[in-house]
Design a protein around this motif. Structure first.
Motif, PDB file in Angstrom:
ATOM      1  N   HIS A 232       0.854  -1.185   0.000  1.00  0.00           N
ATOM      2  CA  HIS A 232       0.000   0.000   0.000  1.00  0.00           C
ATOM      3  C   HIS A 232       0.890   1.235   0.000  1.00  0.00           C
ATOM      4  N   CYS A 234       0.324   5.295  -0.350  1.00  0.00           N
ATOM      5  CA  CYS A 234      -0.699   6.321  -0.565  1.00  0.00           C
ATOM      6  C   CYS A 234      -0.108   7.701  -0.848  1.00  0.00           C
ATOM      7  N   GLY A 320      -8.329   4.939  -1.328  1.00  0.00           N
ATOM      8  CA  GLY A 320      -6.884   5.103  -1.446  1.00  0.00           C
ATOM      9  C   GLY A 320      -6.137   5.002  -0.141  1.00  0.00           C
TER      10      GLY A 320
HETATM   11 ZN   LIG Z   1      -2.235   5.043   3.397  1.00  0.00          ZN
END
Ligand SMILES: [Zn+2]
Length: 345
Positions: A232, A234, A320
């Motif tokens: 992940h 972001c 997100g």
């Molecule tokens: Zn994040």
């Protein structure tokens, strides 16, 4: 589980799965619960996630806490939130000088820090749902963890001036993260939202990430064959090329989770360039549509995401990053029903 697994493996599921990244948003599904009680007891955490899952739905349960679970074991003190609906924050960092990196010792996830939280939460959820519901844990990668025991600024300075000292710390952190992940698997976790958030070009260069972040990520993937990893990132320029290399090298790296509505590449670009190799976990803007939009706007966003990304499988609808605790419940419900409306194969 079948739906989630099929999407991860580019097989055809019945519907595009949806994962809502609830975090402390889910605290509100248990009367009387607050962030501190959620963040300090696996039983409370499980209660919140189960209540959310039973009320709103979605295709997984995602354990998500503040960033202190591991690093409290190295002496980081937590700051209690001063208002409701925010996570506990990290206090003073134990690593101040280059020589401090080698003072860190490998932690035991069963007793050190607050790692027990996930182990207990996963076990409770897994006892309840077995393998019918994928249970995930959100945890930081080794290089992300360095910035939880030392300030981000200092870590960046050490990358340039004291690389060997930083790498010593990374060895200890990597072993700890891998042991933690394996304990999560032993307690029923299926996937890791593997927070390799520093692999974004506004934070590190690709060369820096390949030198400092990637070797420890790869070590973690190698040491945790039982965990499905979903890196992940972001930030605004996530390093897809790095994650694609992971996917090529390690069978247990399956997908990438990023903020497609605000970052480069967007879903369309990612589908064209990486959609055949990586499962894409994205499509919902947690900062705008989900937090402040209307159910109709969410419906339209999910429709757009399905049309853009579902062909040939390999799509999981998701925000997100962690959703805002102030997100209206109706918007979360709208996301789920839109996923069933537009995501049918
Ligand atoms: Zn994040």
């Amino acid at each position: 589980m079948q739906r989630f697994e099929a999407a991860l493996n580019h097989e055809t599921p019945d519907y595009v799965p949806i994962s809502l990244f609830g975090g402390i948003f889910e605290v509100h599904f248990v009367p009387g619960m607050d962030v501190v009680r959620y963040g300090t007891s696996g039983a409370n955490m499980a209660k919140a996630h189960i209540a959310f899952y039973e009320t709103i739905g979605g295709d997984n349960i995602y354990c998500l806490s503040d960033m202190g679970l591991i690093v409290q074991g190295w002496g980081v003190r937590m700051k209690l939130p001063t208002e409701p609906d925010i996570h506990m924050a990290l206090g003073k960092f134990p690593v101040k000088e280059p020589g401090d990196w080698e003072k860190l010792e490998v932690l035991d996830p069963r007793v050190d820090g607050r790692m027990r939280l996930y182990l207990d939460a996963c076990k409770i959820c897994h006892d309840k749902y077995g393998d019918r519901v994928p249970i995930g844990v959100s945890l930081p990668s080794p290089i992300t963890t360095t910035t939880h025991v030392c300030s981000m600024e200092e870590v960046m300075v050490h990358m340039m001036m004291e690389p060997d000292a930083l790498k010593k710390g990374l060895v200890t952190i990597t072993q700890t993260v891998a042991d933690f992940i394996n304990e999560c698997v032993a307690n029923g976790a299926y996937f890791a939202g593997y927070l390799t958030t520093r692999a974004s070009k506004e934070i590190t260069t690709v060369e820096q990430y390949r030198e400092f972040g990637a070797p420890s990520d790869e070590e973690v993937f190698k040491k945790t064959p039982g965990m499905v990893h979903i890196p992940h990132i972001c930030g605004v320029e996530p390093m897809f090329e790095v994650v694609e290399d992971y996917k090529k090298k390690f069978k247990n790296v399956k997908a990438i989770s990023w903020w497609d509505r605000g970052a480069k590449p967007n879903l369309k670009e990612a589908k064209a360039k990486y959609g055949k190799s990586l499962c894409l976990m994205a499509g919902i803007d947690h900062t705008n549509t989900l937090a402040t939009g209307t159910p109709a706007e969410i419906d339209a966003e999910i429709k757009d995401a399905c049309m853009t990304g579902m062909q040939g499988s390999g799509l999981i609808l998701a925000p997100g990053c962690e959703v805002s605790p102030k997100t209206p419940w109706d918007n979360m419900k709208a996301a789920i029903s839109a996923a069933r409306k537009y995501g049918k194969y």
